[in-house]
Every structure is written in structure tokens, then in C-alpha cells.
Design an enzyme around this catalytic site. Structure first.
Site, short mmCIF file in Angstrom:
data_model
loop_
_atom_site.label_atom_id
_atom_site.label_comp_id
_atom_site.label_asym_id
_atom_site.label_seq_id
_atom_site.Cartn_x
_atom_site.Cartn_y
_atom_site.Cartn_z
N ASP A 24 0.84 -1.20 0.00
CA ASP A 24 0.00 0.00 0.00
C ASP A 24 0.88 1.26 0.00
OD1 ASP A 24 0.85 -0.21 2.62
OD2 ASP A 24 -1.15 -0.04 3.52
N SER A 25 2.21 1.06 -0.01
CA SER A 25 3.12 2.18 -0.28
C SER A 25 2.79 2.81 -1.63
CB SER A 25 4.58 1.68 -0.29
OG SER A 25 4.71 0.52 -1.08
N ASP A 63 -0.81 -6.04 0.12
CA ASP A 63 -1.19 -5.39 1.37
C ASP A 63 -2.69 -5.28 1.49
OD1 ASP A 63 0.78 -4.67 3.23
OD2 ASP A 63 1.51 -3.05 1.94
N LYS A 93 -1.07 -9.37 3.28
CA LYS A 93 -0.25 -8.85 4.38
C LYS A 93 -1.07 -7.87 5.20
CE LYS A 93 3.47 -5.93 3.78
NZ LYS A 93 3.05 -4.74 4.55
N GLU A 95 -0.96 -5.41 9.00
CA GLU A 95 -0.09 -4.81 10.01
C GLU A 95 -0.67 -5.01 11.41
OE1 GLU A 95 0.59 -0.68 9.04
OE2 GLU A 95 1.26 -1.15 7.01
N GLU A 162 9.86 -4.04 9.94
CA GLU A 162 10.23 -2.77 9.33
C GLU A 162 10.82 -1.81 10.36
OE1 GLU A 162 7.32 -1.02 6.73
OE2 GLU A 162 8.40 0.88 6.59
O1 KIV Z 1 3.68 -1.00 1.63
C1 KIV Z 1 4.75 -1.58 1.39
O2 KIV Z 1 5.35 -1.42 0.34
C2 KIV Z 1 5.25 -2.47 2.42
C3 KIV Z 1 6.57 -3.19 2.20
C4 KIV Z 1 7.66 -2.39 1.73
C5 KIV Z 1 6.96 -3.96 3.40
O3 KIV Z 1 4.62 -2.67 3.41
#
Ligand code: KIV
Length: 247
Positions: A24-25, A63, A93, A95, A162
Site C-alpha cells: 500500500d506504499s 497489502d 499482508k 499490520e 520494518e
Molecule cells: O507497503 C509496502 O510497500 C510495504 C513493504 C515495503 C513492506 O509494506
């Protein structure tokens, strides 16, 4: 590495990246937001589907965006189902520590592989008071260690760590049977991940200390990605200059 589109996903897959994270970056590096919070499930599905069409070999981890899983395990299941069915993700994924264990178990028991994420959890940026290294003090380090074991026990298949001190990541890695994937967590994790735009040096804002610009000595993106893969596999990256120490 992360990827959010078809061309880069295909390039990474061919260059030997074992796992592609549709993070989600993308809210920051693709959409220009200040955080990952505005990203929706529909946007993650769209980007994941673009990535999946370019990948033959690598594992695709997606994510679960903010507020797509925190409400209840049933809500998380609905979101994860969309990401897998419509986005072609293979692992989701999410958090958070012990409070997310029930959700992890709920997903895993229903056939959804889960990657957990501890340390600097960007969806909690406002609670954390910024993008800061986590686990520097003994109490927070112990909390991360405890959470990691609980998440493994709940059925998580992988754990992203992280921005935590290298020594803590090393201990967590040896505590667990599941692989740890570090980003700013030192060299002793089982694997590494970076945001693609950071390691290519193309994100317009300053990159985190834990990243390296692999384009600096590379003639092409393909060469840079292959150099990253080689540096991670040989243990040359991340070095001490990309890592954090306890307080
Ligand atoms: O959002 C993301 O890109 C991430 C990874 C870099 C771990 O959570």
C-alpha cells in the site's frame, strides 16, 4: 521488492526477485499521498491484477489497506477474498501485533495465507508519531518479540519487520520458524524487501536511510534490480549504514 504495475512486475520476476509485494506504499509512490491511509481495496485489487499478469515465478504478496481488516475478522475475510479472487494475490499482508492474531487465525483457517508486519507499521503513522524506528527500548523490543511469536502461533506464514534495530530482528528471526523479511531491519532477516521507487532513486522525496539507490552504478533498471538481488543473496546489502541500533 515492491511493484505496482505490469512492466515492472515482469522485469522483477525475470531478474530473479523471489517475492513481489504489491504494497500500500503505492498510496505514496504511485498516488502522491503523504501516507498509505487513503488507499482502498479496489485500488489494491487493480494494482495487484496488473502485477499478477506480469509474473510467472515470484510469490505475490498484497497489502490489505487501512480499514479493510481492522473492523472484524469477517470484514478482513471479505477484503482478503477480493484481493485474492479479483487481484490474484497469493498471500495477504496485514499490520499489527497480538490484537490482530484472532484475524490472522480466522483468515488462515479459511485457506488464506497471511504475512504479518511488525515494527514500523505505516498505517499507524499517526499513533507512532511519524515514520520512526521501533523497538529501540527494551520494553518495545520485548513487545515486538512477543507479538512475532503470537502471530506465528496464529498461523502467519511470513513476517515483515520494518525499521527495527538489527539486533532485535536477529533475535526475532531466530525465535521463529517462519521467514522474516526485513526492511530497515538489518542483514539477519531471512529475506529483504525495499520499495522499488526507493531502490531506483526515483521517488521525489528523500528515501529512508535503510534504502540504497541501486541505479547509481547501473546502466539499466534490469541491471540495478539484478545487482539488488545479488547484494541481498550475498549478504552485502543491507550494510551497517542501512541498519539501526538500540537506544
Ligand atoms: O507497503 C509496502 O510497500 C510495504 C513493504 C515495503 C513492506 O509494506
Amino acid at each position: 521488492l515492491t511493484a505496482y504495475d505490469n512492466s515492472f512486475a515482469s522485469l522483477l520476476d525475470t531478474a530473479g526477485v523471489d517475492m513481489i509485494m504489491v504494497g500500500d506504499s503505492l498510496g505514496m509512490v504511485m498516488q502522491g499521498h503523504d501516507s498509505t491511509l487513503p488507499v482502498s481495496v479496489a485500488e489494491m485489487v487493480y494494482h495487484c491484477r496488473c502485477v499478477a499478469r506480469g509474473v510467472q515465478r515470484a510469490l505475490i504478496v498484497v497489502d490489505m489497506p487501512f480499514m479493510s481488516y481492522q473492523q472484524s475478522p469477517a470484514h478482513a475475510l471479505a477484503s482478503a477474498g477480493r484481493l485474492m479472487q479479483k487481484g490474484s494475490a497469493q498471500v495477504v499482508k496485514l499490520e499489527g501485533g497480538e490484537p490482530m492474531a484472532e484475524t490472522v487465525r480466522f483468515l488462515v483457517e479459511r485457506g488464506i495465507p497471511v504475512c504479518a508486519h511488525l515494527g514500523l507499521t505505516p498505517q499507524s503513522v499517526h499513533q507512532l508519531g511519524g515514520y520512526r524506528v521501533q523497538g529501540r527500548e527494551a520494553a518495545t523490543a520485548e513487545r515486538i518479540r512477543h507479538d512475532a511469536k503470537v502471530l506465528q502461533q496464529a498461523g502467519a506464514s511470513l513476517l515483515v519487520l520494518e525499521a527495527v534495530p538489527s539486533a532485535l530482528a536477529k533475535v526475532v528471526t531466530s525465535d521463529l520458524e517462519i521467514p522474516t523479511i526485513g526492511i530497515g531491519a538489518g542483514k539477519d532477516c531471512d529475506g529483504q524487501v525495499l520499495v522499488l521507487q526507493d531502490m531506483l532513486g526515483i521517488y521525489p522525496r528523500p528515501s529512508p536511510k535503510f534504502s540504497r539507490n541501486f541505479m547509481e552504478n547501473a546502466a539499466s533498471v534490469d541491471t540495478a534490480v539484478r545487482a539488488y538481488v545479488a547484494a541481498v543473496k550475498s549478504g552485502e546489502f543491507p550494510g551497517p549504514e542501512h541498519s539501526f541500533q538500540p537506544a
